[in-house]
Design an enzyme around this catalytic site. Structure first.
Site, PDB file in Angstrom:
ATOM      1  N   SER A   1     -18.953 -46.117   5.752  1.00 39.17           N
ATOM      2  CA  SER A   1     -18.643 -44.730   6.114  1.00 39.17           C
ATOM      3  C   SER A   1     -18.446 -44.718   7.624  1.00 39.17           C
ATOM      4  CB  SER A   1     -19.825 -43.836   5.724  1.00 39.17           C
ATOM      5  OG  SER A   1     -19.805 -42.621   6.459  1.00 39.17           O
TER       6      SER A   1
ATOM      7  N   TYR B   1     -29.090 -42.694   6.381  1.00 42.05           N
ATOM      8  CA  TYR B   1     -27.725 -43.003   5.935  1.00 42.05           C
ATOM      9  C   TYR B   1     -26.982 -43.819   6.998  1.00 42.05           C
ATOM     10  CZ  TYR B   1     -23.140 -42.137   3.734  1.00 42.05           C
ATOM     11  OH  TYR B   1     -21.904 -42.266   3.134  1.00 42.05           O
TER      12      TYR B   1
HETATM   13  N1  LIG Z   1     -17.694 -38.916  -0.742  1.00 39.21           N
HETATM   14  C1  LIG Z   1     -17.633 -39.112   0.560  1.00 39.21           C
HETATM   15  O1  LIG Z   1     -17.351 -38.203   1.358  1.00 39.21           O
HETATM   16  C2  LIG Z   1     -17.909 -40.477   1.125  1.00 39.21           C
HETATM   17  C3  LIG Z   1     -17.539 -40.732   2.455  1.00 39.21           C
HETATM   18  C4  LIG Z   1     -17.808 -41.996   2.993  1.00 39.21           C
HETATM   19  C5  LIG Z   1     -18.414 -42.961   2.213  1.00 39.21           C
HETATM   20  N2  LIG Z   1     -18.760 -42.654   0.925  1.00 39.21           N
HETATM   21  C6  LIG Z   1     -19.429 -43.701   0.148  1.00 39.21           C
HETATM   22  O2  LIG Z   1     -18.661 -43.974  -1.016  1.00 39.21           O
HETATM   23  C7  LIG Z   1     -19.535 -44.387  -2.075  1.00 39.21           C
HETATM   24  C8  LIG Z   1     -19.241 -43.577  -3.337  1.00 39.21           C
HETATM   25  O3  LIG Z   1     -19.348 -42.190  -3.058  1.00 39.21           O
HETATM   26  P1  LIG Z   1     -18.997 -41.080  -4.168  1.00 39.21           P
HETATM   27  O4  LIG Z   1     -18.693 -39.831  -3.437  1.00 39.21           O
HETATM   28  O5  LIG Z   1     -18.001 -41.636  -5.136  1.00 39.21           O
HETATM   29  O6  LIG Z   1     -20.415 -40.922  -4.873  1.00 39.21           O
HETATM   30  P2  LIG Z   1     -20.780 -40.713  -6.433  1.00 39.21           P
HETATM   31  O7  LIG Z   1     -22.158 -40.160  -6.445  1.00 39.21           O
HETATM   32  O8  LIG Z   1     -19.699 -39.941  -7.122  1.00 39.21           O
HETATM   33  O9  LIG Z   1     -20.778 -42.203  -6.996  1.00 39.21           O
HETATM   34  C9  LIG Z   1     -21.863 -43.064  -6.866  1.00 39.21           C
HETATM   35  C10 LIG Z   1     -22.201 -43.613  -8.252  1.00 39.21           C
HETATM   36  O10 LIG Z   1     -23.258 -44.577  -8.106  1.00 39.21           O
HETATM   37  C11 LIG Z   1     -24.109 -44.461  -9.233  1.00 39.21           C
HETATM   38  N3  LIG Z   1     -25.422 -45.011  -8.881  1.00 39.21           N
HETATM   39  C12 LIG Z   1     -26.343 -44.495  -8.028  1.00 39.21           C
HETATM   40  N4  LIG Z   1     -27.426 -45.290  -7.962  1.00 39.21           N
HETATM   41  C13 LIG Z   1     -27.180 -46.341  -8.804  1.00 39.21           C
HETATM   42  C14 LIG Z   1     -27.923 -47.489  -9.170  1.00 39.21           C
HETATM   43  N5  LIG Z   1     -29.136 -47.745  -8.653  1.00 39.21           N
HETATM   44  N6  LIG Z   1     -27.389 -48.349 -10.063  1.00 39.21           N
HETATM   45  C15 LIG Z   1     -26.167 -48.122 -10.604  1.00 39.21           C
HETATM   46  N7  LIG Z   1     -25.411 -47.041 -10.286  1.00 39.21           N
HETATM   47  C16 LIG Z   1     -25.919 -46.164  -9.394  1.00 39.21           C
HETATM   48  C17 LIG Z   1     -24.154 -42.957  -9.514  1.00 39.21           C
HETATM   49  O11 LIG Z   1     -24.567 -42.694 -10.853  1.00 39.21           O
HETATM   50  C18 LIG Z   1     -22.712 -42.531  -9.218  1.00 39.21           C
HETATM   51  O12 LIG Z   1     -21.916 -42.522 -10.388  1.00 39.21           O
HETATM   52  C19 LIG Z   1     -20.968 -44.248  -1.510  1.00 39.21           C
HETATM   53  O13 LIG Z   1     -21.386 -45.485  -0.999  1.00 39.21           O
HETATM   54  C20 LIG Z   1     -20.790 -43.266  -0.363  1.00 39.21           C
HETATM   55  O14 LIG Z   1     -21.786 -43.424   0.635  1.00 39.21           O
HETATM   56  C21 LIG Z   1     -18.506 -41.453   0.366  1.00 39.21           C
END
Ligand SMILES: NC(=O)c1ccc[n+]([C@@H]2O[C@H](COP(=O)([O-])OP(=O)(O)OC[C@H]3O[C@@H](n4cnc5c(N)ncnc54)[C@H](O)[C@@H]3O)[C@@H](O)[C@H]2O)c1
Length: 261
Positions: free
Chosen positions: A151, A165
């Protein structure tokens, strides 16, 4: 190798950790459309079922598995199942993480329970998932690709209680360089992508606040937040032959936000 064939993933097999999530499921579809077979892994069985159905409808050869990526033996078991189904593993995409907006605390009082939760969710899951996948790649001897979700918070502070984070994403950036250095001898490249806000349910609470969103968008030169589709081009680059000589890199995908800092 010529033209667009450098992006072709036919015959490759990918594992997408967090493949039931917003970004993970979108990227699984990107990899599948490029020709890869895809195993999606998530702790939420309902999300896995929904994502798997969509991938199958799109004609992707896929397998959905439920499991907890913060459990190391379970990660090994999940990768063994993926290997059992597809016979190889070329790409490991790490998309488990987030949670920052749910636990905002002043840095001087950041509670250890929330610290551990965020570090486990973002960092331990990435560590165990990658270790399991890379062991399979090293054993097979054909090289591979690791790509992790970082991120912009891995490099920028934010005055909003994000200590755990930023620590987790900063560690992912450092591990990307460390793993790239160690695993180059196996022809395994390791990179990360670092977006600003991507419009997903995880950050909907923040983006639904018009004042927050207006302030955010005002700081992004391209004038909008990201979508999961904005990540697809970079993912194809880093997961294909197109990036054969690129490793240890963290690419910001942020509409120019970090260019202004
Ligand atoms: N959405 C944003 O704005 C954004 C921005 C920058 C970075 N990110 C990063 O992108 C990644 C995905 O984000 P997202 O928005 O798709 O989130 P999301 O919550 O939609 O997806 C994450 C998934 O991980 C699964 N998960 C959580 N813990 C787990 C575990 N212990 N074992 C197996 N599965 C597990 C959850 O069930 C979920 O489906 C993350 O690392 C987040 O930090 C997101």
């Amino acid at each position: 190798m010529s033209g667009l064939s450098i992006f072709d993933l036919s015959g490759r097999a990918a594992v997408v950790w967090g493949g039931g999530g917003a970004i993970g499921s979108a990227i699984a579809a990107t990899l599948g459309r490029a020709g890869a077979s895809v195993t999606i892994i998530d702790q939420d069985p309902d999300r896995i079922a929904a994502a798997e159905a969509k991938l199958r409808d799109a004609g992707v050869d896929c397998l959905g598995l439920s499991g907890d990526a913060t459990d190391r033996p379970e990660c090994d078991r999940l990768v063994a199942q993926a290997m059992g189904r597809f016979g190889r593993l070329d790409i490991c995409f790490n998309a488990i993480g987030g949670g920052a907006g749910k636990v905002l605390h002043p840095a001087e009082d950041y509670p250890v329970e929330d610290w551990d939760w965020i570090l486990d969710l973002n960092l331990r899951s990435t560590l165990y998932g990658t270790q399991a996948a890379v062991k399979a790649m090293i054993n097979a001897g054909h090289g591979g690709r690791v790509l992790s979700m970082s991120s912009v918070r891995g490099q920028l502070g934010i005055n909003a209680g994000y200590s755990a984070y930023v620590a987790a994403k900063g560690a992912i950036n450092s591990l990307t360089r460390q793993w790239a250095t160690e695993w180059a001898k196996h022809n395994i490249t390791v990179n990360a992508i670092a977006p600003t806000f991507v419009d997903t349910p995880q950050v909907a609470m923040l983006l639904d606040d018009p004042v927050f969103k207006a302030n955010l968008v005002a700081r992004v030169p391209l004038g909008r937040v990201g979508s999961p589709d904005d990540l697809a081009g970079a993912v194809l680059f880093f997961c294909s032959d197109a990036s054969a000589f690129v490793t240890g890199q963290v690419l910001t995908i942020d509409g120019g936000l970090t260019a202004t800092q």
